[in-house]
Scaffold this active site. Structure first.
Site, mmCIF file in Angstrom:
data_model
loop_
_atom_site.group_PDB
_atom_site.id
_atom_site.type_symbol
_atom_site.label_atom_id
_atom_site.label_comp_id
_atom_site.label_asym_id
_atom_site.label_seq_id
_atom_site.Cartn_x
_atom_site.Cartn_y
_atom_site.Cartn_z
ATOM 1 N N ASP A 1 0.861 -1.183 0.000
ATOM 2 C CA ASP A 1 0.000 0.000 0.000
ATOM 3 C C ASP A 1 0.897 1.233 0.000
ATOM 4 O O ASP A 1 1.260 1.758 1.046
ATOM 5 C CB ASP A 1 -0.893 -0.021 1.246
ATOM 6 C CG ASP A 1 -2.011 1.003 1.192
ATOM 7 O OD1 ASP A 1 -2.337 1.467 0.078
ATOM 8 O OD2 ASP A 1 -2.573 1.325 2.254
ATOM 9 N N GLU B 1 -6.944 5.056 -8.161
ATOM 10 C CA GLU B 1 -8.231 5.513 -7.615
ATOM 11 C C GLU B 1 -8.882 6.616 -8.442
ATOM 12 O O GLU B 1 -8.235 7.549 -8.910
ATOM 13 C CB GLU B 1 -8.034 5.992 -6.173
ATOM 14 C CG GLU B 1 -9.326 6.250 -5.448
ATOM 15 C CD GLU B 1 -9.199 6.016 -3.946
ATOM 16 O OE1 GLU B 1 -10.105 6.428 -3.217
ATOM 17 O OE2 GLU B 1 -8.206 5.414 -3.497
ATOM 18 N N LYS C 1 -9.939 1.843 -8.408
ATOM 19 C CA LYS C 1 -10.442 1.993 -7.038
ATOM 20 C C LYS C 1 -11.561 3.025 -7.018
ATOM 21 O O LYS C 1 -11.417 4.136 -7.535
ATOM 22 C CB LYS C 1 -9.324 2.455 -6.102
ATOM 23 C CG LYS C 1 -8.379 1.356 -5.690
ATOM 24 C CD LYS C 1 -7.318 1.860 -4.722
ATOM 25 C CE LYS C 1 -7.844 1.999 -3.320
ATOM 26 N NZ LYS C 1 -6.776 2.401 -2.367
ATOM 27 N N THR D 1 -13.266 0.483 -2.425
ATOM 28 C CA THR D 1 -12.514 0.872 -1.236
ATOM 29 C C THR D 1 -13.422 1.543 -0.206
ATOM 30 O O THR D 1 -14.601 1.795 -0.463
ATOM 31 C CB THR D 1 -11.352 1.799 -1.643
ATOM 32 O OG1 THR D 1 -10.499 2.013 -0.526
ATOM 33 C CG2 THR D 1 -11.844 3.134 -2.173
ATOM 34 N N PHE E 1 -11.590 -1.591 5.571
ATOM 35 C CA PHE E 1 -10.580 -0.761 6.229
ATOM 36 C C PHE E 1 -10.501 -1.068 7.726
ATOM 37 O O PHE E 1 -11.152 -0.429 8.547
ATOM 38 C CB PHE E 1 -10.899 0.723 6.004
ATOM 39 C CG PHE E 1 -10.306 1.272 4.737
ATOM 40 C CD1 PHE E 1 -10.291 0.528 3.569
ATOM 41 C CD2 PHE E 1 -9.771 2.544 4.706
ATOM 42 C CE1 PHE E 1 -9.746 1.027 2.396
ATOM 43 C CE2 PHE E 1 -9.216 3.060 3.536
ATOM 44 C CZ PHE E 1 -9.209 2.296 2.383
#
Length: 318
Positions: A16, A95, A131, A155, A177
């Site tokens: 990440d 994203e 994303k 996400t 998350f």
């Protein structure tokens, strides 16, 4: 064998980060990025040549100032992704602008633009995941994109309703998350004394994992946003885990045995998949979880702020 190597026996490890050099050391299969990570990367001295190339591209594309900034931003995210793909065998997640999270059609258009920018540099769409924030509109955008063979990473997953709707939409991958769920409860002093086995972020991923395997959904579960190494180890066996370079380093320096914690269902009985949630059912179920409502909204705002800060840097250079 260190704990990173031990973890890789059961789980696909994803980095990440937007920092190419830090990624290289840990040999992950895939890499995820987001506006916050791209913003950090843009400030690194090693990226300045890449940044200049992006500005040249934006000027050549023409248009008004706002168009140039948007083109530069999109191109920067893709160019960083292209560089990362030179170092990893798998895929990159890039994203969509968080400010589009409530606009299905704009999410689709932005996703297709990102994929086309990758294709212009010889990167096949099979190596790219888009994303998108897991709003109802984002999930419906992903459902359409998946039909076109564009895989999506949904996400900011905080509620079971989000995870269920993603599976029902045929989304390729979701990112629950863990750390941000932990943060919400920790800030309210609801985790004292702390035990990883009672961690609500861990319980959330466990519930999603068990539900997906029970109903044989093909959507990949990738735990994300960790605050402690013990949270990562508590999810050994999850399909994928995306981990920051700092925690990858920590795992590399630990040599205790890693035990698998999540196992797919071995039931052989007939199974069924429930009827898909309607929009009103999704919104109601998600709304019942105060943490999820707070954290989804906050996550979108944070990514939007970092996107705006990135655009300010690009605007000054343009």
């Amino acid at each position: 064998m260190n704990q990173l190597e031990g973890l890789k026996q059961f789980t696909t490890v994803v980095a990440d980060s937007g920092d190419i050099e830090s990624i290289y050391h840990y040999t992950p299969q895939d890499v995820t990025t987001n506006p916050s990570l791209i913003l950090k990367a843009a400030r690194l001295s090693s990226y300045q040549t890449l940044l200049e190339n992006v500005l040249i591209y934006a000027r050549k594309q023409g248009g008004n100032r706002e168009t140039k900034i948007i083109n530069a931003s999109d191109k920067l995210a893709v160019n960083i992704g292209v560089e990362i793909l030179k170092k990893v065998p798998g895929r990159i997640s890039t994203e969509v602008d968080a400010r589009l999270s409530f606009d299905r059609d704009m999410c689709i258009a932005k996703a297709r633009k990102i994929v086309s920018l990758y294709q212009e540099q010889g990167i096949h769409k099979s190596r790219v995941m888009i994303k998108i924030a897991s709003t109802w509109e984002g999930i419906k955008a992903a459902e359409e994109l998946e039909k076109d063979g564009i895989n999506c990473n949904l996400t900011l997953i905080f509620s079971f309703a989000q995870a269920r709707a993603c599976a029902e939409a045929g989304v390729y991958l979701i990112s629950p998350f863990v750390g941000r769920i932990y943060d919400w409860y920790y800030q309210r002093q609801l985790l004292e004394p702390y035990s990883v086995y009672d961690d609500p972020g861990i319980k959330s991923v466990q519930a999603i994992y068990n539900y997906y395997k029970q109903h044989r959904y093909q959507t990949v579960i990738m735990g994300a946003s960790f605050r402690k190494v013990e949270q990562i180890l508590a999810l050994a066996g999850c399909d994928r885990l995306t981990i920051s370079p700092a925690m990858l380093e920590e795992l590399c320096n630990l040599y205790q045995h890693v035990e698998r914690k999540l196992f797919p269902s071995i039931e052989t009985e007939a199974f069924h998949q429930p009827a898909p949630l309607s929009e009103s059912e999704f919104r109601w179920e998600h709304n019942q979880d105060a943490m999820a409502v707070d954290q989804l909204a906050d996550g979108i705002r944070q990514f939007a702020r970092d996107q705006q800060n990135l655009e300010k840097i690009l605007a000054e250079k343009l």
